[in-house]
Design an enzyme around this catalytic site. Structure first.
Site, mmCIF file in Angstrom:
data_model
loop_
_atom_site.group_PDB
_atom_site.id
_atom_site.type_symbol
_atom_site.label_atom_id
_atom_site.label_comp_id
_atom_site.label_asym_id
_atom_site.label_seq_id
_atom_site.Cartn_x
_atom_site.Cartn_y
_atom_site.Cartn_z
ATOM 1 N N CYS A 1 9.349 0.963 0.079
ATOM 2 C CA CYS A 1 9.993 1.729 1.141
ATOM 3 C C CYS A 1 11.409 1.193 1.414
ATOM 4 O O CYS A 1 11.805 0.147 0.897
ATOM 5 C CB CYS A 1 9.159 1.627 2.408
ATOM 6 N N CYS B 1 0.184 -0.280 1.327
ATOM 7 C CA CYS B 1 1.194 0.745 1.043
ATOM 8 C C CYS B 1 1.464 0.868 -0.450
ATOM 9 O O CYS B 1 2.095 1.827 -0.880
ATOM 10 C CB CYS B 1 2.496 0.433 1.784
ATOM 11 N N CYS C 1 6.828 -5.360 5.806
ATOM 12 C CA CYS C 1 7.747 -5.208 4.668
ATOM 13 C C CYS C 1 8.605 -6.470 4.517
ATOM 14 O O CYS C 1 8.928 -6.862 3.398
ATOM 15 C CB CYS C 1 8.642 -3.996 4.843
#
Ligand code: FES
Length: 125
Positions: A58, A33, A102
């Site tokens: 994010c 990402c 994440c």
């Protein structure tokens, strides 16, 4: 899709910033990402006195960074090393499966910062 806790830490992240002359700094990135997270630790007498983070990523990455700082502040290095990505995700009342990586970033950056400190100070785990 996100829990209230995730939204809270995303919209109002704790301990954002950096520590000058930090005892340890850890940076990890996710190649997929492209997100990057950096954690700064101020360590005194084997205990995390202060922790700050900078995250380019994010919403879940920001929320997990924020949560990880709250989880480890005041802890000994040994206790902090026991904080895993699952601990972080659970403290946020869960993350969507697609966002679990994440939380990995947050725990890994924190562990990397401790390792950086140990390397510099030649401390044994
Ligand atoms: Fe990259 Fe969340 S999508 S850390």
């Amino acid at each position: 899709m996100y829990t209230d806790k995730v939204m809270d830490h995303f919209t109002n992240p704790r301990n954002v910033g950096e520590i000058k002359d930090a005892s340890g700094v850890g940076e990890v990135g996710n190649a997929k990402c492209g997100d990057i997270m950096r954690i700064y630790l101020d360590i005194e007498d084997d205990r995390i006195k202060d922790v700050k983070f900078k995250t380019f990523g994010c919403g879940a990455a920001i929320a997990t960074s924020s949560m990880v700082t709250e989880l480890v502040i005041g802890k000994t290095l040994k206790e902090a090393l026991e904080v895993t990505n699952n601990t972080v995700a659970e403290a946020l009342d869960g993350l969507p499966p697609a966002k679990m990586h994440c939380s990995n970033l947050a725990a890994d950056a924190m562990h990397a910062a401790i390792q950086d400190y140990m390397k510099k100070e030649k401390v044994q785990a």
